[in-house]
Design a protein around this motif. Structure first.
Motif, PDB file in Angstrom:
ATOM      1  N   ALA A 193       0.827  -1.200   0.000  1.00  0.00           N
ATOM      2  CA  ALA A 193       0.000   0.000   0.000  1.00  0.00           C
ATOM      3  C   ALA A 193       0.862   1.252   0.000  1.00  0.00           C
ATOM      4  O   ALA A 193       1.971   1.262   0.529  1.00  0.00           O
ATOM      5  N   ALA A 194       0.318   2.298  -0.607  1.00  0.00           N
ATOM      6  CA  ALA A 194       0.992   3.593  -0.609  1.00  0.00           C
ATOM      7  C   ALA A 194       0.306   4.499   0.415  1.00  0.00           C
ATOM      8  O   ALA A 194      -0.915   4.533   0.495  1.00  0.00           O
ATOM      9  N   VAL A 195       1.126   5.192   1.198  1.00  0.00           N
ATOM     10  CA  VAL A 195       0.605   6.141   2.177  1.00  0.00           C
ATOM     11  C   VAL A 195       1.115   7.514   1.780  1.00  0.00           C
ATOM     12  O   VAL A 195       2.321   7.708   1.608  1.00  0.00           O
ATOM     13  N   ASP A 196       0.199   8.463   1.632  1.00  0.00           N
ATOM     14  CA  ASP A 196       0.577   9.826   1.281  1.00  0.00           C
ATOM     15  C   ASP A 196       0.935  10.573   2.568  1.00  0.00           C
ATOM     16  O   ASP A 196       0.061  11.030   3.303  1.00  0.00           O
ATOM     17  N   LEU A 197       2.231  10.678   2.833  1.00  0.00           N
ATOM     18  CA  LEU A 197       2.676  11.306   4.079  1.00  0.00           C
ATOM     19  C   LEU A 197       2.356  12.798   4.143  1.00  0.00           C
ATOM     20  O   LEU A 197       2.378  13.386   5.215  1.00  0.00           O
ATOM     21  N   LYS A 198       2.033  13.399   2.995  1.00  0.00           N
ATOM     22  CA  LYS A 198       1.655  14.821   3.006  1.00  0.00           C
ATOM     23  C   LYS A 198       0.211  15.008   3.450  1.00  0.00           C
ATOM     24  O   LYS A 198      -0.182  16.086   3.857  1.00  0.00           O
ATOM     25  N   GLN A 199      -0.596  13.940   3.334  1.00  0.00           N
ATOM     26  CA  GLN A 199      -2.027  14.049   3.636  1.00  0.00           C
ATOM     27  C   GLN A 199      -2.505  13.198   4.806  1.00  0.00           C
ATOM     28  O   GLN A 199      -3.584  13.432   5.331  1.00  0.00           O
ATOM     29  N   HIS A 233      -2.015  12.963   7.871  1.00  0.00           N
ATOM     30  CA  HIS A 233      -2.383  13.595   9.155  1.00  0.00           C
ATOM     31  C   HIS A 233      -3.865  13.925   9.211  1.00  0.00           C
ATOM     32  O   HIS A 233      -4.471  13.894  10.280  1.00  0.00           O
ATOM     33  N   ASN A 234      -4.454  14.215   8.064  1.00  0.00           N
ATOM     34  CA  ASN A 234      -5.899  14.507   8.028  1.00  0.00           C
ATOM     35  C   ASN A 234      -6.715  13.284   8.435  1.00  0.00           C
ATOM     36  O   ASN A 234      -7.690  13.398   9.171  1.00  0.00           O
ATOM     37  N   ALA A 235      -6.302  12.117   7.970  1.00  0.00           N
ATOM     38  CA  ALA A 235      -7.041  10.879   8.259  1.00  0.00           C
ATOM     39  C   ALA A 235      -6.886  10.446   9.711  1.00  0.00           C
ATOM     40  O   ALA A 235      -7.820   9.945  10.320  1.00  0.00           O
ATOM     41  N   ILE A 236      -5.690  10.647  10.282  1.00  0.00           N
ATOM     42  CA  ILE A 236      -5.408  10.105  11.615  1.00  0.00           C
ATOM     43  C   ILE A 236      -5.597  11.111  12.739  1.00  0.00           C
ATOM     44  O   ILE A 236      -5.394  10.784  13.911  1.00  0.00           O
ATOM     45  N   GLY A 237      -5.967  12.354  12.380  1.00  0.00           N
ATOM     46  CA  GLY A 237      -6.155  13.363  13.422  1.00  0.00           C
ATOM     47  C   GLY A 237      -4.849  13.944  13.913  1.00  0.00           C
ATOM     48  O   GLY A 237      -4.768  14.450  15.031  1.00  0.00           O
ATOM     49  N   GLY A 238      -3.839  13.888  13.057  1.00  0.00           N
ATOM     50  CA  GLY A 238      -2.546  14.467  13.430  1.00  0.00           C
ATOM     51  C   GLY A 238      -2.571  15.975  13.289  1.00  0.00           C
ATOM     52  O   GLY A 238      -3.413  16.540  12.602  1.00  0.00           O
ATOM     53  N   ARG A 294       1.610  18.265   9.128  1.00  0.00           N
ATOM     54  CA  ARG A 294       2.255  17.166   8.414  1.00  0.00           C
ATOM     55  C   ARG A 294       3.085  16.297   9.337  1.00  0.00           C
ATOM     56  O   ARG A 294       3.650  16.775  10.311  1.00  0.00           O
ATOM     57  N   VAL A 295       3.157  15.033   8.990  1.00  0.00           N
ATOM     58  CA  VAL A 295       3.907  14.083   9.813  1.00  0.00           C
ATOM     59  C   VAL A 295       5.315  13.878   9.265  1.00  0.00           C
ATOM     60  O   VAL A 295       5.589  14.137   8.100  1.00  0.00           O
ATOM     61  N   SER A 296       6.181  13.412  10.136  1.00  0.00           N
ATOM     62  CA  SER A 296       7.527  13.011   9.740  1.00  0.00           C
ATOM     63  C   SER A 296       7.808  11.680  10.435  1.00  0.00           C
ATOM     64  O   SER A 296       7.049  11.264  11.315  1.00  0.00           O
ATOM     65  N   PHE A 297       8.892  11.036  10.046  1.00  0.00           N
ATOM     66  CA  PHE A 297       9.216   9.753  10.655  1.00  0.00           C
ATOM     67  C   PHE A 297       9.778   9.956  12.059  1.00  0.00           C
ATOM     68  O   PHE A 297      10.553  10.876  12.301  1.00  0.00           O
ATOM     69  N   GLY A 298       9.365   9.071  12.964  1.00  0.00           N
ATOM     70  CA  GLY A 298       9.884   9.118  14.329  1.00  0.00           C
ATOM     71  C   GLY A 298      11.315   8.599  14.357  1.00  0.00           C
ATOM     72  O   GLY A 298      11.709   7.792  13.529  1.00  0.00           O
ATOM     73  N   LEU A 304      -8.743   2.735  10.051  1.00  0.00           N
ATOM     74  CA  LEU A 304      -9.053   3.805   9.102  1.00  0.00           C
ATOM     75  C   LEU A 304      -8.455   3.473   7.746  1.00  0.00           C
ATOM     76  O   LEU A 304      -7.475   2.741   7.664  1.00  0.00           O
ATOM     77  N   LYS A 305      -9.008   4.099   6.718  1.00  0.00           N
ATOM     78  CA  LYS A 305      -8.361   3.986   5.406  1.00  0.00           C
ATOM     79  C   LYS A 305      -7.278   5.057   5.342  1.00  0.00           C
ATOM     80  O   LYS A 305      -7.588   6.244   5.328  1.00  0.00           O
ATOM     81  N   VAL A 306      -6.019   4.635   5.397  1.00  0.00           N
ATOM     82  CA  VAL A 306      -4.910   5.600   5.361  1.00  0.00           C
ATOM     83  C   VAL A 306      -4.043   5.423   4.125  1.00  0.00           C
ATOM     84  O   VAL A 306      -3.033   6.077   3.983  1.00  0.00           O
ATOM     85  N   THR A 307      -4.472   4.530   3.240  1.00  0.00           N
ATOM     86  CA  THR A 307      -3.680   4.280   2.037  1.00  0.00           C
ATOM     87  C   THR A 307      -4.368   4.882   0.830  1.00  0.00           C
ATOM     88  O   THR A 307      -5.577   5.096   0.824  1.00  0.00           O
ATOM     89  N   SER A 308      -3.551   5.159  -0.188  1.00  0.00           N
ATOM     90  CA  SER A 308      -4.141   5.747  -1.408  1.00  0.00           C
ATOM     91  C   SER A 308      -4.285   4.691  -2.479  1.00  0.00           C
ATOM     92  O   SER A 308      -3.768   3.604  -2.361  1.00  0.00           O
TER      93      SER A 308
END
Length: 169
Positions: free
Chosen positions: A70-76, A78-83, A86-90, A165-169
């Motif tokens: 699956a592809a995850v759009d890291l630019k978007q 945060h909208n799906a997960i309530g972040g 924008r997110v970055s890697f821990g 949640l659906k977090v993949t594109s």
């Protein structure tokens, strides 16, 4: 050993057994990437996972567990997960501190080590449509198969309420 020492694979299995959760584990050479683990597909049925340990602008941590291709759009996402923003890697240090695993061994089973509930676990809806989900048992030299519904039960038993949640594109 300090009380904060990460749980071992055997402790994880004992925890699952205590919950009456069926699980099956296949040992294999360590795999660090999805590409390396593809060779295992024939012997291990079910949905195979890819895990993204991310944080938002407010330093809230999330573990996204998605289907391996699956592809995850890291630019978007945060909208799906309530972040927040924008997110970055821990960082690997936080991965070890919160989930008790090293990069390459990231797994939803890391919830067992997140006793302070620092991490929000997000399970992708498409992955959870599989009857069986496969995760590393806290190290990347084995794959543990568990029913997707039991993965949620496991997480709830560790004090986490995973978001499906659906977090993949």
């Amino acid at each position: 050993m300090s009380e904060n020492a990460p749980k071992t694979r055997d402790e994880l299995f004992a925890f699952l057994d205590g919950l009456g959760i069926a699980h099956k584990t296949v040992d294999h050479a360590p795999v660090f990437t999805v590409a390396e683990s593809v060779a295992l597909r024939d012997e291990i049925p079910g949905g195979h996972t890819k895990n993204l340990f991310i944080k938002d602008k407010k330093d809230r941590y999330f573990l996204l567990t998605v289907e391996e291709n699956a592809a995850v759009d890291l630019k978007q996402v945060h909208n799906a997960i309530g972040g927040s923003g924008r997110v970055s890697f821990g960082r690997p240090e936080k991965l070890m501190e919160y989930l008790g695993v090293a990069p390459g061994s990231v797994t939803a089973f890391g919830a067992i080590n997140d006793t302070a509930e620092n991490v929000t676990f997000v399970l992708d809806a498409e992955l959870m449509a599989h009857e069986i989900v496969n995760c590393h048992p806290l190290s990347n030299d084995a794959t543990t198969s568990i029913a997707s519904s039991d993965l949620i039960r496991f997480m709830e038993a560790t004090g986490h309420k995973p978001l499906v949640l659906k977090v993949t594109s």
